[in-house]
Design a protein around this motif. Structure first.
Motif, PDB file in Angstrom:
ATOM      1  N   GLN A  96       0.815  -1.218   0.000  1.00 39.92           N
ATOM      2  CA  GLN A  96       0.000   0.000   0.000  1.00 39.92           C
ATOM      3  C   GLN A  96       0.852   1.273   0.000  1.00 39.92           C
ATOM      4  O   GLN A  96       0.463   2.277  -0.566  1.00 39.92           O
ATOM      5  N   ALA A  97       2.000   1.231   0.647  1.00 39.46           N
ATOM      6  CA  ALA A  97       2.828   2.444   0.723  1.00 39.46           C
ATOM      7  C   ALA A  97       4.296   2.040   0.676  1.00 39.46           C
ATOM      8  O   ALA A  97       4.665   0.989   1.213  1.00 39.46           O
ATOM      9  N   PRO A  98       5.144   2.852   0.044  1.00 38.11           N
ATOM     10  CA  PRO A  98       6.571   2.502   0.009  1.00 38.11           C
ATOM     11  C   PRO A  98       7.169   2.598   1.405  1.00 38.11           C
ATOM     12  O   PRO A  98       6.669   3.342   2.244  1.00 38.11           O
ATOM     13  N   PRO A  99       8.245   1.831   1.662  1.00 41.15           N
ATOM     14  CA  PRO A  99       8.862   1.918   2.992  1.00 41.15           C
ATOM     15  C   PRO A  99       9.462   3.299   3.229  1.00 41.15           C
ATOM     16  O   PRO A  99       9.901   3.962   2.280  1.00 41.15           O
ATOM     17  N   PHE A 100       9.436   3.724   4.483  1.00 40.64           N
ATOM     18  CA  PHE A 100      10.040   5.004   4.878  1.00 40.64           C
ATOM     19  C   PHE A 100      11.527   4.739   5.133  1.00 40.64           C
ATOM     20  O   PHE A 100      11.879   3.968   6.022  1.00 40.64           O
ATOM     21  N   LEU A 101      12.394   5.329   4.348  1.00 39.63           N
ATOM     22  CA  LEU A 101      13.827   5.050   4.476  1.00 39.63           C
ATOM     23  C   LEU A 101      14.483   6.030   5.435  1.00 39.63           C
ATOM     24  O   LEU A 101      14.581   7.226   5.136  1.00 39.63           O
ATOM     25  N   ILE A 102      14.930   5.529   6.558  1.00 35.59           N
ATOM     26  CA  ILE A 102      15.695   6.348   7.508  1.00 35.59           C
ATOM     27  C   ILE A 102      17.165   6.180   7.141  1.00 35.59           C
ATOM     28  O   ILE A 102      17.652   5.055   7.008  1.00 35.59           O
ATOM     29  N   ASP A 103      17.866   7.279   6.956  1.00 33.23           N
ATOM     30  CA  ASP A 103      19.264   7.124   6.520  1.00 33.23           C
ATOM     31  C   ASP A 103      20.279   7.831   7.406  1.00 33.23           C
ATOM     32  O   ASP A 103      21.481   7.763   7.144  1.00 33.23           O
ATOM     33  N   SER A 104      19.830   8.489   8.480  1.00 30.10           N
ATOM     34  CA  SER A 104      20.819   9.017   9.416  1.00 30.10           C
ATOM     35  C   SER A 104      20.157   9.223  10.776  1.00 30.10           C
ATOM     36  O   SER A 104      18.921   9.266  10.884  1.00 30.10           O
ATOM     37  N   ALA A 105      20.999   9.334  11.806  1.00 34.53           N
ATOM     38  CA  ALA A 105      20.463   9.498  13.156  1.00 34.53           C
ATOM     39  C   ALA A 105      21.524  10.127  14.051  1.00 34.53           C
ATOM     40  O   ALA A 105      22.718   9.848  13.891  1.00 34.53           O
ATOM     41  N   GLU A 106      21.058  10.955  14.975  1.00 31.61           N
ATOM     42  CA  GLU A 106      21.991  11.677  15.857  1.00 31.61           C
ATOM     43  C   GLU A 106      21.277  11.950  17.178  1.00 31.61           C
ATOM     44  O   GLU A 106      20.150  12.461  17.177  1.00 31.61           O
ATOM     45  N   GLY A 107      21.915  11.614  18.288  1.00 31.49           N
ATOM     46  CA  GLY A 107      21.300  11.884  19.594  1.00 31.49           C
ATOM     47  C   GLY A 107      19.981  11.139  19.728  1.00 31.49           C
ATOM     48  O   GLY A 107      19.929   9.916  19.638  1.00 31.49           O
ATOM     49  N   CYS A 108      18.879  11.892  19.907  1.00 29.07           N
ATOM     50  CA  CYS A 108      17.552  11.257  20.044  1.00 29.07           C
ATOM     51  C   CYS A 108      16.768  11.286  18.737  1.00 29.07           C
ATOM     52  O   CYS A 108      15.575  10.955  18.734  1.00 29.07           O
TER      53      CYS A 108
END
Ligand SMILES: Cc1ncc(COP(=O)(O)O)c(C=O)c1O
Length: 463
Positions: A36-48
């Motif tokens: 139904q929907a494309p995956p949400f691509l998380i590509d970076s993260a910092e702290g919280c």
């Protein structure tokens, strides 16, 4: 940038989403959702915060309750790079080891409750629990009581997703969906879930009653057949069920009476999340075996551990031969080095004490001020930085909304639209934020959850 270093530069977002839809099987996911929907691509993260597709979200779940030190700590990346350059791999079978596995084992023994000094290293929480089950079985065989095979678990438990560990879960479909093996030796006791099952009892009265259901299970199975009781100090995945303080000491008393081993599954509660290094210290009991994962490396790398008391170890290591158990990457040098550095950061930066005296109480206070009187909120349960916000249809009777209405999902979706990740579990909103969450970020969490609850409550009133 080469392809290997940054996929987002090598391909378009749409290409990556298509690769994912075509080829990536997602855990705990209905494949229909991805159609139904494309995956949400998380590509970076910092702290919280996690980011992707030009969206930045405050992750009040620390991934899956695991990124305890917060995202993006360079110290861990540097250790991983150093060790990978020096010793990319060697196994730890037979009499071979590496400096990082040795040092990590010693470090875990150092911070573990007294008398728990033997550590088996694996890759995931499920493997740690499965290892515990095998060691329990070996223990009773070597003690000459091979009939002790029954394992007592609880409703609402979560202990993993391998064949053996799934059978321990409160969600019985996880065990039955695949049909392997027999679960005859697994028995479920009552969970210490006062809000749902405590009726007119005080929390402490109910804690004792819930513990006595463990005794009933032992008596029903016959004490001579019972190997172990397994429990999360705070039941996490199924809704942050914080037990009354009377519960664990009574469980411990009962297990000792019948010589039943206690396995504390500290995969979520371990390494400070409750404001103590281990949930056993927060809830006043001592286990014979404990299982650790998630916070061991803050999930920068997959690693887990099964920690065994000296008494259990002395029986298992009595010279009766080979331990027929292990994984190719048990004691992997890179994962062990990263875990060690993670534990050092938690210790040196005083994160556990900060949760006990500052962050845990501040989070509880802000949530109570924002939501305590909200008509949609029945109870706010906290233990350190574990939070379960129980939604209710009727504050007085504690009636639940039918799960099909997905009220809790609506709340979490509404929070997401406002930039906040929380988790919906049945009718409970779950929070397990990183240990580095600031007071300002806690204020944000409380205000967004209030807006989300207001929005969903207003929508309910209109139907
Ligand atoms: C208490 C507990 N035990 C075991 C597990 C399984 O860990 P893993 O998913 O790493 O196999 C989990 C996962 O959430 C957990 O919460």
């Amino acid at each position: 940038m080469t392809i290997q270093q940054d996929m987002m530069n090598a391909f378009t977002l749409e290409q990556l989403q298509e690769f994912d839809r075509q080829h990536h099987v997602h855990p705990f996911t209905d494949p229909e959702t991805l159609k139904q929907a494309p995956p949400f691509l998380i590509d970076s993260a910092e702290g919280c915060y996690v980011s992707g597709q030009n969206i930045k979200l405050l992750d009040a779940m620390a991934g899956l309750g695991c990124v305890n030190i917060g995202y993006g700590r360079k110290e861990l990346a540097e250790v991983a790079s150093h060790v990978m350059n020096k010793l990319s791999y060697y196994h730890s079978f037979s009499a071979v080891s590496n400096p990082y596995a040795a040092a990590l084992s010693a470090k875990i023994a150092d911070i573990a409750p007294e008398g728990m000094n033997k550590i088996f290293i694996s890759n995931s929480g499920s493997e740690a629990v499965e290892t515990a089950l095998k060691l329990v079985s070996l223990y009773w065989q070597r003690k000459g009581q091979p009939n002790r095979q029954t394992i007592i678990t609880r409703d609402y438990a979560y202990h993993g997703s391998t064949i053996a560990t799934a059978a321990l879960n409160g969600n019985k479909e996880m065990g039955s969906q695949f049909g392997y093996g027999s679960n005859d030796h697994i028995v479920h006791a009552k969970a210490p879930y006062w809000y749902r099952e405590g009726g007119d009892m005080s929390p402490d009265e109910f804690g004792v009653a819930a513990a006595q259901s463990v005794e009933q299970c032992i008596l029903d199975a016959g004490p001579e057949n019972v190997a172990a009781f397994i429990g999360e100090p705070v039941q996490g995945t199924m809704g942050i069920i914080v037990p009354p303080q009377s519960y664990w000491p009574e469980v411990e008393r009962i297990c000792r009476k019948y010589d039943v081993l206690i396995i504390a599954d500290e995969v979520v509660s371990g390494f400070g999340r409750t404001g103590k290094w281990f949930g056993q210290e927060a809830f006043g009991f001592t286990a014979d075996i404990m299982t650790l994962a998630k916070g061991l490396s803050s999930s920068y790398v997959p690693v887990s551990a099964t920690v065994v008391s000296d008494d259990v170890a002395s029986i298992i290591e009595d010279g009766s031969g080979l331990l027929q158990h292990g994984f190719t990457t048990s004691g992997h040098p890179v994962t062990c080095a990263v875990a060690l550095k993670n534990l050092q950061l938690i210790e040196h930066e005083g994160m556990v004490e900060a949760i006990a005296v500052e962050k845990g109480p501040y989070l509880a206070d802000r949530l109570n001020v924002a939501l305590g009187d909200h008509p949609l909120v029945g109870e706010i349960r906290t233990s350190g930085l574990m939070v379960g916000i129980e939604l209710t249809k009727n504050k007085a009777t504690r009636e639940q909304y039918p799960l099909e209405l997905g009220i809790c999902n609506h709340v979490s979706q509404s929070a997401l639209m406002r930039g906040l990740i929380v988790r919906a579990t049945g009718n409970v909103v779950v929070l397990c934020p990183p240990f580095v969450i600031s007071n300002a970020e806690i204020d944000f969490v409380a205000s967004i959850l209030l807006e989300a609850c207001n929005e969903v409550y207003a929508a309910i009133q209109q139907v």
